[in-house]
Write a protein that holds these residues in place. Sequence first.
Motif, PDB file in Angstrom:
ATOM      1  N   ASN A  17      21.808  52.801  49.310  1.00 23.11           N
ATOM      2  CA  ASN A  17      21.578  54.166  49.783  1.00 23.11           C
ATOM      3  C   ASN A  17      22.763  54.761  50.526  1.00 23.11           C
ATOM      4  O   ASN A  17      22.687  55.922  50.940  1.00 23.11           O
ATOM      5  CB  ASN A  17      20.336  54.201  50.684  1.00 23.11           C
ATOM      6  N   TYR A  18      23.849  54.028  50.711  1.00 23.74           N
ATOM      7  CA  TYR A  18      25.035  54.617  51.346  1.00 23.74           C
ATOM      8  C   TYR A  18      25.763  55.545  50.376  1.00 23.74           C
ATOM      9  O   TYR A  18      26.216  56.623  50.756  1.00 23.74           O
ATOM     10  CB  TYR A  18      25.968  53.511  51.833  1.00 23.74           C
ATOM     11  N   ILE A  58      18.303  52.267  45.318  1.00 24.97           N
ATOM     12  CA  ILE A  58      17.292  51.330  44.819  1.00 24.97           C
ATOM     13  C   ILE A  58      17.482  49.932  45.394  1.00 24.97           C
ATOM     14  O   ILE A  58      16.634  49.058  45.164  1.00 24.97           O
ATOM     15  CB  ILE A  58      17.321  51.260  43.275  1.00 24.97           C
ATOM     16  N   ALA A  59      18.560  49.688  46.108  1.00 21.04           N
ATOM     17  CA  ALA A  59      18.804  48.372  46.688  1.00 21.04           C
ATOM     18  C   ALA A  59      19.327  48.543  48.098  1.00 21.04           C
ATOM     19  O   ALA A  59      20.055  49.506  48.395  1.00 21.04           O
ATOM     20  CB  ALA A  59      19.786  47.568  45.836  1.00 21.04           C
ATOM     21  N   PHE A  60      18.959  47.592  48.967  1.00 21.83           N
ATOM     22  CA  PHE A  60      19.458  47.617  50.332  1.00 21.83           C
ATOM     23  C   PHE A  60      20.897  47.108  50.341  1.00 21.83           C
ATOM     24  O   PHE A  60      21.372  46.501  49.376  1.00 21.83           O
ATOM     25  CB  PHE A  60      18.560  46.757  51.228  1.00 21.83           C
ATOM     26  N   ILE A  61      21.635  47.380  51.442  1.00 23.71           N
ATOM     27  CA  ILE A  61      23.028  46.939  51.516  1.00 23.71           C
ATOM     28  C   ILE A  61      23.128  45.420  51.344  1.00 23.71           C
ATOM     29  O   ILE A  61      24.072  44.919  50.729  1.00 23.71           O
ATOM     30  CB  ILE A  61      23.642  47.402  52.843  1.00 23.71           C
ATOM     31  N   LEU A  98      13.737  61.784  50.602  1.00 25.59           N
ATOM     32  CA  LEU A  98      14.664  60.675  50.428  1.00 25.59           C
ATOM     33  C   LEU A  98      13.891  59.376  50.620  1.00 25.59           C
ATOM     34  O   LEU A  98      13.182  59.210  51.617  1.00 25.59           O
ATOM     35  CB  LEU A  98      15.808  60.748  51.438  1.00 25.59           C
ATOM     36  N   ALA A  99      14.023  58.456  49.670  1.00 24.22           N
ATOM     37  CA  ALA A  99      13.334  57.169  49.725  1.00 24.22           C
ATOM     38  C   ALA A  99      14.373  56.066  49.861  1.00 24.22           C
ATOM     39  O   ALA A  99      15.284  55.963  49.038  1.00 24.22           O
ATOM     40  CB  ALA A  99      12.488  56.957  48.480  1.00 24.22           C
ATOM     41  N   SER A 100      14.220  55.246  50.904  1.00 23.32           N
ATOM     42  CA  SER A 100      15.145  54.140  51.170  1.00 23.32           C
ATOM     43  C   SER A 100      14.416  52.825  50.953  1.00 23.32           C
ATOM     44  O   SER A 100      13.243  52.678  51.342  1.00 23.32           O
ATOM     45  CB  SER A 100      15.682  54.216  52.605  1.00 23.32           C
ATOM     46  N   PRO A 101      15.081  51.827  50.346  1.00 21.24           N
ATOM     47  CA  PRO A 101      14.394  50.580  49.988  1.00 21.24           C
ATOM     48  C   PRO A 101      14.222  49.661  51.183  1.00 21.24           C
ATOM     49  O   PRO A 101      14.914  49.753  52.192  1.00 21.24           O
ATOM     50  CB  PRO A 101      15.320  49.961  48.943  1.00 21.24           C
ATOM     51  N   ASN A 102      13.265  48.765  51.033  1.00 19.31           N
ATOM     52  CA  ASN A 102      13.069  47.676  51.971  1.00 19.31           C
ATOM     53  C   ASN A 102      13.769  46.437  51.422  1.00 19.31           C
ATOM     54  O   ASN A 102      13.677  46.165  50.219  1.00 19.31           O
ATOM     55  CB  ASN A 102      11.574  47.397  52.160  1.00 19.31           C
ATOM     56  N   PRO A 126      18.424  59.687  58.352  1.00 21.60           N
ATOM     57  CA  PRO A 126      17.102  59.045  58.222  1.00 21.60           C
ATOM     58  C   PRO A 126      17.050  57.921  57.210  1.00 21.60           C
ATOM     59  O   PRO A 126      16.086  57.147  57.197  1.00 21.60           O
ATOM     60  CB  PRO A 126      16.198  60.214  57.812  1.00 21.60           C
ATOM     61  N   ARG A 127      18.060  57.799  56.342  1.00 23.64           N
ATOM     62  CA  ARG A 127      18.061  56.686  55.405  1.00 23.64           C
ATOM     63  C   ARG A 127      18.208  55.342  56.111  1.00 23.64           C
ATOM     64  O   ARG A 127      17.882  54.294  55.541  1.00 23.64           O
ATOM     65  CB  ARG A 127      19.204  56.864  54.398  1.00 23.64           C
ATOM     66  N   PHE A 128      18.720  55.375  57.351  1.00 22.14           N
ATOM     67  CA  PHE A 128      18.885  54.142  58.125  1.00 22.14           C
ATOM     68  C   PHE A 128      17.997  54.145  59.366  1.00 22.14           C
ATOM     69  O   PHE A 128      18.301  53.465  60.346  1.00 22.14           O
ATOM     70  CB  PHE A 128      20.354  53.984  58.518  1.00 22.14           C
ATOM     71  N   MET A 129      16.916  54.914  59.314  1.00 19.46           N
ATOM     72  CA  MET A 129      15.953  54.966  60.412  1.00 19.46           C
ATOM     73  C   MET A 129      14.587  54.466  59.962  1.00 19.46           C
ATOM     74  O   MET A 129      13.568  54.764  60.578  1.00 19.46           O
ATOM     75  CB  MET A 129      15.826  56.400  60.939  1.00 19.46           C
ATOM     76  N   GLY A 130      14.551  53.721  58.864  1.00 17.87           N
ATOM     77  CA  GLY A 130      13.281  53.286  58.312  1.00 17.87           C
ATOM     78  C   GLY A 130      12.652  52.159  59.112  1.00 17.87           C
ATOM     79  O   GLY A 130      13.188  51.656  60.108  1.00 17.87           O
ATOM     80  N   ASP A 131      11.469  51.745  58.635  1.00 16.60           N
ATOM     81  CA  ASP A 131      10.686  50.697  59.291  1.00 16.60           C
ATOM     82  C   ASP A 131      11.183  49.343  58.808  1.00 16.60           C
ATOM     83  O   ASP A 131      10.635  48.739  57.875  1.00 16.60           O
ATOM     84  CB  ASP A 131       9.199  50.886  58.977  1.00 16.60           C
ATOM     85  N   ILE A 132      12.264  48.853  59.435  1.00 15.43           N
ATOM     86  CA  ILE A 132      12.859  47.571  59.089  1.00 15.43           C
ATOM     87  C   ILE A 132      12.802  46.673  60.319  1.00 15.43           C
ATOM     88  O   ILE A 132      13.065  47.124  61.445  1.00 15.43           O
ATOM     89  CB  ILE A 132      14.306  47.741  58.595  1.00 15.43           C
ATOM     90  N   SER A 133      12.485  45.422  60.109  1.00 19.35           N
ATOM     91  CA  SER A 133      12.196  44.527  61.225  1.00 19.35           C
ATOM     92  C   SER A 133      13.377  44.387  62.170  1.00 19.35           C
ATOM     93  O   SER A 133      13.248  44.549  63.391  1.00 19.35           O
ATOM     94  CB  SER A 133      11.760  43.155  60.689  1.00 19.35           C
TER      95      SER A 133
END
Length: 546
Positions: free
Chosen positions: A122-123, A140-143, A258-262, A350-357
Amino acid sequence: MEPVTHALTGACLSRAGFNRRAAYATLTMAAAAEMPDIDTVWSWRGPVEGFAHHRGITHTFVALPVEAAILVGAVYALHRWRRSRAGYDGKPLTRVPVRWGVLYGCALVGLLSHLLLDYTNNYGLRPFYPFDTHWYAASIAFIFDPVIFLLLAFALLLPSVFSLVSAEVGAKEKPFRGRGLAIAALLCICAWWGLRAIAHQRAVEFGMLQTYDLEHLPVDTVVPLRPSKLSASTGGNAGSETELIAPPTEFLQARRVLASPNPLDPFRWALAIDYGPVYQLATVDARTGAISTGDVSYPKLAVDSAIRAAEMSPLGRVYLDWAEMPIVTEDAPVQGNYGRLTRRVVMRDPRFMGDISWLRLSQTTPLTATMTVDEAGKVLRESLDGRREPPGRGPVYEAHLSLPKFGSDAAPEPAQQVVKVKPIAAAPVSPVQHVAVLPKLDLPATETASVAPPVAPVPKAVAPPIEAKPVPAPAKPVVVAPPIVPPPAKAAKVQPKVTDGRSDAAKSDAVTPDAVRLEPPRPAATGQKGPIERFRNWLHWLANGD
C-alpha cells in the motif's frame, strides 16, 4: 517490501532456471532485486530528503537499464579479479560459461521483480516518473508478508537440506538443485496475490455501501444551513418570511474508500472512508461483509495560517504529494520560546492507521509528519516519525495569505472553508489565486480602457521640393528658396540700362554667391531675358554656386 523478501525473490528466480543459462546469475539477480532501494542513502541528509527520494527515480522504468548496466559492470570486475587471483590455467572458474548478454537480461528481471513487489503493497511507487508523477499501489500485500517470506525461504533452504541428506547416504550430488521448489514457490505467491486481490475488491465494495449520520459529526464541524419557509403553525405568515434552520437527519454517502491489508488474515481489511466533510476508519471482513467502525472521526479542517504554512513547507509538500487520503489535525496553541504562540500541525495517512496488533502496542502511527508553526505563519520545526529535520536545511516558509490566524477565535469566511488535504472534487486554494479583482470600468461605447499609443509630432508643412541636382558641398548650410513667381508686368522694377562696358551702378549691384544664398536673385529688366531663361540661370547658379 522489506529488503530480505526482495533478495530472496531474486535468488528464487535465479534457481527457477536462470542459473543454468549463465554464471553469476544468482548473485546478479539477488543484487538486482535489492538495488533500487539504494535511494535510502538520501536519508543521511535528513528525514525530508529521505522521504522525498524514497521510491523515486531508482524505482522507475527509465532507470532500470542503467542500473542493470552498472550491476553487470560490477560483476565483470569481480570476475576479472577472480581470474587474476586464481591465474589462468585453462580451467573454467564456473560450472557454466559466463554470458554477459544473458547476465544483463537476468539483472533486468531482478530489477522488475523489485518494482512488482513494491507495487503490491500500500505504499506504492511511481514507475513512469518523470513522465507521470502519479503513485500506483495495488494495496493487496503488507510491507512484510509472512506467507511470501516463508514460501521463498522454504524454496531456498529445503534443497540444501536435501543435499546434506544425499551426502550422508553417499548419493551423487546434482549440480542444480531446487528448480521445482523455486517454481512452485513463485506460483504459490501469484495465487496468494490473486486471493488477496479478490478480497481487496470485496472490501472496497462493502466500504462504498456505507453511510454516515450527520448527527454524529463533531461539534465543531461546519454544517451548512438552508432557507425554509415559516409555516402557519409557528405563528408567522406562510411564505412571507424565511429563516435558517438545521437540516433534518441525513446520511452522507461514501465518496472514496481505501482498503489496507492485514499481514496475517487475508480477509480482514482496514478501511478509510471519505464522506466529504469527514473521514472515518473501519475494519471489514471480506467474507461476511461485517464492518466495525470506531467512535473517532476526522473532520476536514478549514485552512488557517498554520495549516497553510505546514502545506507550503518542504515536508508538507512531499507528504501531500504522496498521501492518498491525508488526515490533518492541529493542536491547541501553546506558549513557545520568546513568548510566541506555537501550534503543531500533524499529517497522517490512514493506510497506516489500521487495526494492527503491533501498531496498537507501539501507540504510534508510521509515517507521521509534524510541523511546528508560530502565530506569524512560520514553520519552526519539521519532523517525520519523531526524527527532526536538521536546522538550516532550506528556507523558513511563511504563509503570506489573508487567512485567519490560529490564535484568533474568529470563524473563517464560508469562501475560505476549503477542504484540507489533497481534494477529490476541487483543487486546494493556492497563493496565486488570492488576486484582487478591480471593478469594471463603465466606459462609453466609443472609448476603450486600453492605453493610447504615443502621438507622433505633426511635421511642419514643407514646400514641394524642386527637381534639381544635389548640392555637391553638404558641409555648407543650404537654404531652400521658395519658388519664384514672376510678378505682373506693371509691377516689374525697371533696372538701369546695361551697356557692353557695364556701368558703375551695375557693377556695384553684382551678386556674390554668398549673398545669393541668402535671398533670391533679382529679376532681369523687362525686355532683356524671358522668365524661362532666368529660371534656368537660377538653377545653374544654385547647382554650381557661381
